[in-house]
Design a protein around this motif. Structure first.
Motif, mmCIF file in Angstrom:
data_model
loop_
_atom_site.group_PDB
_atom_site.id
_atom_site.type_symbol
_atom_site.label_atom_id
_atom_site.label_comp_id
_atom_site.label_asym_id
_atom_site.label_seq_id
_atom_site.Cartn_x
_atom_site.Cartn_y
_atom_site.Cartn_z
ATOM 1 N N THR A 182 3.091 7.308 -1.122
ATOM 2 C CA THR A 182 2.234 6.433 -1.918
ATOM 3 C C THR A 182 1.417 5.460 -1.083
ATOM 4 O O THR A 182 0.605 4.714 -1.627
ATOM 5 N N GLY A 183 1.629 5.467 0.230
ATOM 6 C CA GLY A 183 1.023 4.454 1.092
ATOM 7 C C GLY A 183 -0.482 4.376 1.003
ATOM 8 O O GLY A 183 -1.061 3.281 0.928
ATOM 9 N N GLU A 184 -1.150 5.516 0.991
ATOM 10 C CA GLU A 184 -2.618 5.503 0.960
ATOM 11 C C GLU A 184 -3.138 4.870 -0.323
ATOM 12 O O GLU A 184 -4.051 4.039 -0.303
ATOM 13 N N HIS A 215 9.334 -5.374 0.636
ATOM 14 C CA HIS A 215 10.343 -5.512 -0.416
ATOM 15 C C HIS A 215 11.516 -4.545 -0.224
ATOM 16 O O HIS A 215 12.602 -4.774 -0.754
ATOM 17 N N ARG A 216 11.292 -3.434 0.460
ATOM 18 C CA ARG A 216 12.340 -2.463 0.794
ATOM 19 C C ARG A 216 13.046 -1.891 -0.449
ATOM 20 O O ARG A 216 14.257 -1.672 -0.435
ATOM 21 N N VAL A 217 12.271 -1.665 -1.495
ATOM 22 C CA VAL A 217 12.809 -0.989 -2.667
ATOM 23 C C VAL A 217 12.611 0.519 -2.526
ATOM 24 O O VAL A 217 13.517 1.313 -2.766
ATOM 25 N N LEU A 218 11.419 0.933 -2.112
ATOM 26 C CA LEU A 218 11.094 2.346 -1.950
ATOM 27 C C LEU A 218 11.685 2.882 -0.651
ATOM 28 O O LEU A 218 11.772 2.159 0.353
ATOM 29 N N ASN A 219 12.097 4.144 -0.668
ATOM 30 C CA ASN A 219 12.581 4.750 0.574
ATOM 31 C C ASN A 219 11.405 5.196 1.430
ATOM 32 O O ASN A 219 10.235 5.137 1.006
ATOM 33 N N ASP A 220 11.669 5.643 2.639
ATOM 34 C CA ASP A 220 10.601 5.988 3.580
ATOM 35 C C ASP A 220 9.710 7.102 3.034
ATOM 36 O O ASP A 220 8.482 7.056 3.185
ATOM 37 N N SER A 270 1.745 -2.756 2.163
ATOM 38 C CA SER A 270 2.461 -3.724 3.009
ATOM 39 C C SER A 270 3.511 -4.479 2.209
ATOM 40 O O SER A 270 4.640 -4.690 2.676
ATOM 41 N N ALA A 271 3.148 -4.872 0.980
ATOM 42 C CA ALA A 271 4.092 -5.593 0.135
ATOM 43 C C ALA A 271 5.309 -4.733 -0.183
ATOM 44 O O ALA A 271 6.450 -5.187 -0.102
ATOM 45 N N LEU A 303 -0.172 -14.652 -5.119
ATOM 46 C CA LEU A 303 -0.421 -15.668 -4.100
ATOM 47 C C LEU A 303 -0.379 -15.087 -2.701
ATOM 48 O O LEU A 303 -0.919 -15.673 -1.761
ATOM 49 N N ASP A 304 0.258 -13.932 -2.538
ATOM 50 C CA ASP A 304 0.250 -13.196 -1.277
ATOM 51 C C ASP A 304 -0.838 -12.130 -1.380
ATOM 52 O O ASP A 304 -0.792 -11.260 -2.245
#
Length: 397
Positions: A88-90, A77-82, A72-73, A65-66
């Motif tokens: 994995t961002g790309e 959620h702040r599960v993955l570290n920086d 961005s998701a 629904l989002d």
């Protein structure tokens, strides 16, 4: 470390693709694909079974629904570290969820603009099936499976529409309100010949009508409610207590969590669905009713995905002497759940390759409320569930 070498590409269509569990799973596969040499948390990483797909050959799509892209998701959620977000961002930013079929009646408080406004149940099923056909074509996958990682729905009443396939078909035609989104997704998957796994407590393929449908179509289905933290510990500890003839006088369990799943459980209907799947394991394992088995789940926003599961166990031993056990599991909810969802997808795909349709009981180890094929009581003891799965895979133990 061992990776399967099937040469098979598997498409995983996820209901709730933008959630914490799904984004963690997709990111994890991307890290593995980039050469990670640690496969901690993946229970079948060392299992070699012909046809079991390599983790690196899994591709993802799905509904939410989002409509935010997965990078961005995942950041929200702040599960993955920086470092993991950067790595994995790309790849994650290239994936956006498809418009989802949702219902405020079944899952209050979970809304979003990325919603497919189908004019009725049949139209919703066709929209989902169309997405599956497109995903199969565009992904180039040799096979696809559907995994439900969406927020928990309330459980409908014992409606006759859910008790047989004929009744369910008629209920679809009249847009019966007892049919919720999870059932529509499960029906669409089975109709499309796509294996279906339900990682949520929502009523879906375990409805009698849909179990009948899966058996008739010879489509593998499994569920329900992923067994990740507190209940996993219960199914490990309870058999040991039974083996030592230590009587469980009471077992109090409490959970606090602050992720999107926890927020959905603020709705009493959704919460009851979750409590129903968490509360049934002890009596089955121990062989007697634990009258004071209490389970409490609370949404506590500051914790985010870092769930705390605390258990107090009161036991009696020799000469009636009383003792206590305390367990405090400081979990990372999605880090525990994501690898299990991946393994469920791989085993469902292998079941389809083997021609094993209907309920896949060998997957019981991954679920709080395992589905069974023939109406017998499910197996809950962790060691027995592990043996079932390994026997089915043909793996040494």
């Amino acid at each position: 470390m061992s990776l399967a070498q099937s040469g098979r590409k598997l498409g995983v269509a996820v209901v709730g693709l933008g959630g914490a569990v799904a984004t963690t799973a997709v990111a994890g596969i991307e890290v593995i694909r980039r050469g990670a040499n640690r496969l901690d948390g993946l229970p079948l990483a060392d299992v070699s079974a012909p046809g079991l797909v390599d983790y690196r050959d899994m591709v993802f799509g799905g509904w939410d629904l989002d409509g935010s892209d997965l990078a961005s998701a995942a950041s929200n959620h702040r599960v993955l570290n920086d470092a993991q977000l950067n790595e994995t961002g790309e790849a994650l930013s290239a994936i956006r969820p498809w418009p989802a079929v949702g219902s405020g009646e079944f899952c209050r408080g979970v809304t979003g603009a990325n919603k497919h406004e189908a004019p009725g149940h049949r139209a919703a099923v066709e929209a989902i099936a169309s997405d599956l056909r497109r995903f199969r074509k565009t992904s180039g996958a040799d096979g696809i499976v559907m995994i439900n990682l969406a927020s928990t729905e309330r459980t409908p009443g014992n409606d006759e529409a859910l008790n047989s396939l004929d009744a369910f078909e008629r209920a679809l035609d009249r847009d019966d309100p007892s049919i919720g989104p999870a059932m529509l997704y499960a029906y669409a998957a089975i109709e499309s010949g796509v294996p279906y796994g339900n990682f949520t407590p929502s009523l879906a393929a375990d409805a009698p009508a849909l179990k009948e449908f899966a058996k008739a179509r010879n489509v593998p289905v499994a569920g329900k409610d992923g067994k990740t933290g507190q209940t996993m510990m219960k199914t490990v500890l309870a058999p040991a207590l039974k083996a030592r003839a230590l009587h469980v006088d009471g077992w109090f369990s409490t959970n606090i969590l602050g992720n999107r799943d926890g927020e959905a459980l603020r709705d009493p209907g959704s919460l009851q669905s979750k409590l129903d799947t968490k509360g049934n394991v002890l009596d089955s394992i121990l062989g007697y009713h634990v009258e004071d088995h209490l389970v409490d789940i609370r949404y506590y926003r500051p914790r985010g995905d870092d769930k705390e599961a605390w258990d107090n166990i009161d036991i009696s031993g020799f000469l009636g002497q009383r003792m206590q056990i305390k367990v405090n599991f400081l979990c990372k909810d999605s880090v525990l759940a994501a690898p299990l969802a991946l393994e469920i997808a791989r085993v469902l795909d292998l079941a389809q390759q083997r021609g094993d349709g209907g309920v896949q009981e060998q997957l019981s180890i991954f679920f709080k409320a395992p589905m069974v094929a023939n109406g017998h009581a499910p197996e809950h003891a962790f060691h027995a569930q592990e043996r079932m799965l390994m026997d089915w895979l043909g793996a040494p133990q």
